[in-house]
Design a protein around this motif. Structure first.
Motif, PDB file in Angstrom:
ATOM      1  N   GLU A   1      16.209  -9.848  -3.661  1.00 50.82           N
ATOM      2  CA  GLU A   1      16.316 -11.202  -4.213  1.00 50.82           C
ATOM      3  C   GLU A   1      17.107 -12.131  -3.302  1.00 50.82           C
ATOM      4  O   GLU A   1      16.999 -13.367  -3.419  1.00 50.82           O
ATOM      5  N   ASP A   2      17.900 -11.544  -2.386  1.00 46.08           N
ATOM      6  CA  ASP A   2      18.674 -12.354  -1.437  1.00 46.08           C
ATOM      7  C   ASP A   2      17.821 -12.813  -0.257  1.00 46.08           C
ATOM      8  O   ASP A   2      18.259 -13.657   0.534  1.00 46.08           O
ATOM      9  N   LEU A   3      16.624 -12.224  -0.105  1.00 43.77           N
ATOM     10  CA  LEU A   3      15.776 -12.516   1.048  1.00 43.77           C
ATOM     11  C   LEU A   3      14.747 -13.591   0.708  1.00 43.77           C
ATOM     12  O   LEU A   3      14.340 -13.741  -0.445  1.00 43.77           O
ATOM     13  N   LYS A   4      14.319 -14.320   1.739  1.00 45.18           N
ATOM     14  CA  LYS A   4      13.281 -15.334   1.576  1.00 45.18           C
ATOM     15  C   LYS A   4      11.997 -14.835   2.223  1.00 45.18           C
ATOM     16  O   LYS A   4      12.009 -14.389   3.368  1.00 45.18           O
ATOM     17  N   PRO A   5      10.883 -14.900   1.514  1.00 44.77           N
ATOM     18  CA  PRO A   5       9.622 -14.418   2.089  1.00 44.77           C
ATOM     19  C   PRO A   5       9.163 -15.309   3.241  1.00 44.77           C
ATOM     20  O   PRO A   5       9.344 -16.527   3.207  1.00 44.77           O
ATOM     21  N   VAL A   6       8.588 -14.673   4.257  1.00 44.40           N
ATOM     22  CA  VAL A   6       8.004 -15.441   5.352  1.00 44.40           C
ATOM     23  C   VAL A   6       6.561 -15.795   5.021  1.00 44.40           C
ATOM     24  O   VAL A   6       6.002 -16.760   5.542  1.00 44.40           O
ATOM     25  N   LYS A   7       5.961 -14.981   4.152  1.00 42.10           N
ATOM     26  CA  LYS A   7       4.640 -15.224   3.585  1.00 42.10           C
ATOM     27  C   LYS A   7       4.648 -14.603   2.196  1.00 42.10           C
ATOM     28  O   LYS A   7       5.501 -13.749   1.923  1.00 42.10           O
ATOM     29  N   PRO A   8       3.745 -14.996   1.318  1.00 44.93           N
ATOM     30  CA  PRO A   8       3.750 -14.413  -0.027  1.00 44.93           C
ATOM     31  C   PRO A   8       3.725 -12.886   0.001  1.00 44.93           C
ATOM     32  O   PRO A   8       2.814 -12.276   0.562  1.00 44.93           O
ATOM     33  N   GLY A   9       4.756 -12.282  -0.562  1.00 45.84           N
ATOM     34  CA  GLY A   9       4.832 -10.828  -0.635  1.00 45.84           C
ATOM     35  C   GLY A   9       5.332 -10.139   0.611  1.00 45.84           C
ATOM     36  O   GLY A   9       5.453  -8.917   0.645  1.00 45.84           O
ATOM     37  N   LEU A  10       5.634 -10.906   1.670  1.00 40.89           N
ATOM     38  CA  LEU A  10       6.090 -10.329   2.944  1.00 40.89           C
ATOM     39  C   LEU A  10       7.442 -10.908   3.344  1.00 40.89           C
ATOM     40  O   LEU A  10       7.643 -12.132   3.311  1.00 40.89           O
ATOM     41  N   TYR A  11       8.340 -10.010   3.756  1.00 39.85           N
ATOM     42  CA  TYR A  11       9.681 -10.417   4.153  1.00 39.85           C
ATOM     43  C   TYR A  11       9.995  -9.842   5.529  1.00 39.85           C
ATOM     44  O   TYR A  11       9.489  -8.773   5.893  1.00 39.85           O
ATOM     45  N   LEU A  12      10.853 -10.530   6.266  1.00 39.26           N
ATOM     46  CA  LEU A  12      11.382 -10.025   7.532  1.00 39.26           C
ATOM     47  C   LEU A  12      12.891 -10.058   7.442  1.00 39.26           C
ATOM     48  O   LEU A  12      13.483 -11.113   7.161  1.00 39.26           O
ATOM     49  N   TRP A  13      13.517  -8.895   7.673  1.00 39.27           N
ATOM     50  CA  TRP A  13      14.981  -8.813   7.554  1.00 39.27           C
ATOM     51  C   TRP A  13      15.548  -7.953   8.661  1.00 39.27           C
ATOM     52  O   TRP A  13      15.076  -6.840   8.906  1.00 39.27           O
TER      53      TRP A  13
ATOM     54  N   TYR B   1      -4.098  -3.701   3.245  1.00 39.36           N
ATOM     55  CA  TYR B   1      -3.867  -2.987   1.990  1.00 39.36           C
ATOM     56  C   TYR B   1      -3.698  -3.981   0.839  1.00 39.36           C
ATOM     57  O   TYR B   1      -4.279  -3.791  -0.247  1.00 39.36           O
ATOM     58  N   GLN B   2      -2.910  -5.039   1.068  1.00 40.38           N
ATOM     59  CA  GLN B   2      -2.696  -6.034   0.025  1.00 40.38           C
ATOM     60  C   GLN B   2      -3.998  -6.726  -0.352  1.00 40.38           C
ATOM     61  O   GLN B   2      -4.266  -6.981  -1.525  1.00 40.38           O
ATOM     62  N   ARG B   3      -4.814  -7.016   0.649  1.00 35.91           N
ATOM     63  CA  ARG B   3      -6.083  -7.701   0.396  1.00 35.91           C
ATOM     64  C   ARG B   3      -7.073  -6.794  -0.321  1.00 35.91           C
ATOM     65  O   ARG B   3      -7.739  -7.211  -1.269  1.00 35.91           O
ATOM     66  N   GLU B   4      -7.150  -5.542   0.079  1.00 38.36           N
ATOM     67  CA  GLU B   4      -8.131  -4.611  -0.493  1.00 38.36           C
ATOM     68  C   GLU B   4      -7.779  -4.183  -1.917  1.00 38.36           C
ATOM     69  O   GLU B   4      -8.672  -3.907  -2.725  1.00 38.36           O
ATOM     70  N   THR B   5      -6.491  -4.094  -2.204  1.00 37.59           N
ATOM     71  CA  THR B   5      -6.056  -3.556  -3.495  1.00 37.59           C
ATOM     72  C   THR B   5      -5.541  -4.617  -4.457  1.00 37.59           C
ATOM     73  O   THR B   5      -5.268  -4.304  -5.621  1.00 37.59           O
ATOM     74  N   SER B   6      -5.360  -5.836  -3.965  1.00 35.93           N
ATOM     75  CA  SER B   6      -4.736  -6.898  -4.762  1.00 35.93           C
ATOM     76  C   SER B   6      -3.370  -6.445  -5.272  1.00 35.93           C
ATOM     77  O   SER B   6      -2.943  -6.783  -6.377  1.00 35.93           O
ATOM     78  N   CYS B   7      -2.706  -5.640  -4.444  1.00 33.04           N
ATOM     79  CA  CYS B   7      -1.409  -5.069  -4.816  1.00 33.04           C
ATOM     80  C   CYS B   7      -0.325  -6.144  -4.780  1.00 33.04           C
ATOM     81  O   CYS B   7      -0.252  -6.944  -3.841  1.00 33.04           O
TER      82      CYS B   7
END
Length: 256
Positions: free
Chosen positions: A74-86, A229-235
């Motif tokens: 929750e302290d991190l900001k996504p770089v794209k929906p559902g994806l984070y870089l830390w 994986y996210q695209r194929e599974t709508s995870c």
């Protein structure tokens, strides 16, 4: 019991386990004591240990973690929906699961105070993690193949679970098989995490350290596999790409 008393107790316990350790003196400085304890934990085989030891060890590691500080998703900001870089220490990250770049024995790193992520994760989790891994490997009765994944409890880590995966080792040129196996590592971890209903997972830079996979190419495969994986599974599982080095941070930042 104060932290230094815990440290002395844990060292004395581990030194008493082997006759050849009896002549090893306990250092005076706290930093030297901490290094000795981690070394003894690193080389210790997966053998039974007393409840008293585990209680003191857990208190000691909990205090260490508190000193490092915990980073929550929750302290991190996504770089794209559902994806984070830390960029940071993955052993301080509170997500549902972190990924460990294991070796084929899957018992952790036995080299005292080695700089690999396998060593860091086992050292911060405590001796219970090696014991659980040993149980898994005893049932499997074979080395862990590259591209697969196993799940264990996290013990003294702030995450809930640890996913262990063995990446491909590169000697010289990267082959199509190397690429496929690395992609399989990411996909296997995602599938295993999903089967446990996990909502967040943090990946380390699998195979880029001791296994010599080129960092840039490894990051490309990691991001591509996760997106597919996210695209194929709508995870809806959220994925953190965890890096420790500045060079890896710049690579992932550019690619994302």
């Amino acid at each position: 019991m104060k932290q230094e008393e815990r440290l002395d107790y844990l060292i004395s316990y581990l030194l008493s386990e082997k006759e050849e350790y009896q002549r090893i003196p306990i250092p005076y400085e706290a930093e030297d004591k901490s290094r000795l304890l981690r070394s003894l934990m690193n080389v210790r085989p997966p053998a039974p240990v007393s409840k008293d030891f585990l209680n003191v060890q857990d208190e000691y590691l909990s205090k260490l973690l508190k000193g490092k500080g915990i980073t929550r998703k929750e302290d991190l900001k996504p770089v794209k929906p559902g994806l984070y870089l830390w960029k940071g220490d993955i052993t301080t990250l509170a997500v549902d699961a972190i990924v460990n770049a294991a070796n084929s024995q899957m018992l952790g790193c036995f080299v005292p105070c080695h700089g690999c992520i396998d060593n860091a994760i086992h050292s911060a989790a405590g001796v219970q993690l090696r014991l659980e891994c040993a149980q898994i490997m005893a049932q499997q009765k074979a080395e862990e193949p590259a591209g697969k994944a196993k799940i264990t409890e996290a013990y003294n880590l702030p995450c809930r679970y640890v996913l262990h995966t063995v990446g491909p080792i590169v000697y010289g040129t990267v082959t199509p098989k190397h690429r496929k196996l690395l992609a399989c590592c990411y996909r296997s971890c995602l599938e295993l995490a999903a089967s446990y209903g996990l909502k967040s997972i943090a990946f380390c830079c699998i195979s880029t350290g001791e296994f010599h996979f080129p960092n840039d190419l490894a990051a490309q495969i990691a991001i591509q596999t996760v997106k597919e994986y996210q695209r194929e599974t709508s995870c809806s599982m959220e994925v953190v790409f965890n890096v420790f080095k500045d060079c890896d941070y710049e690579i992932y930042k550019r690619l994302l």
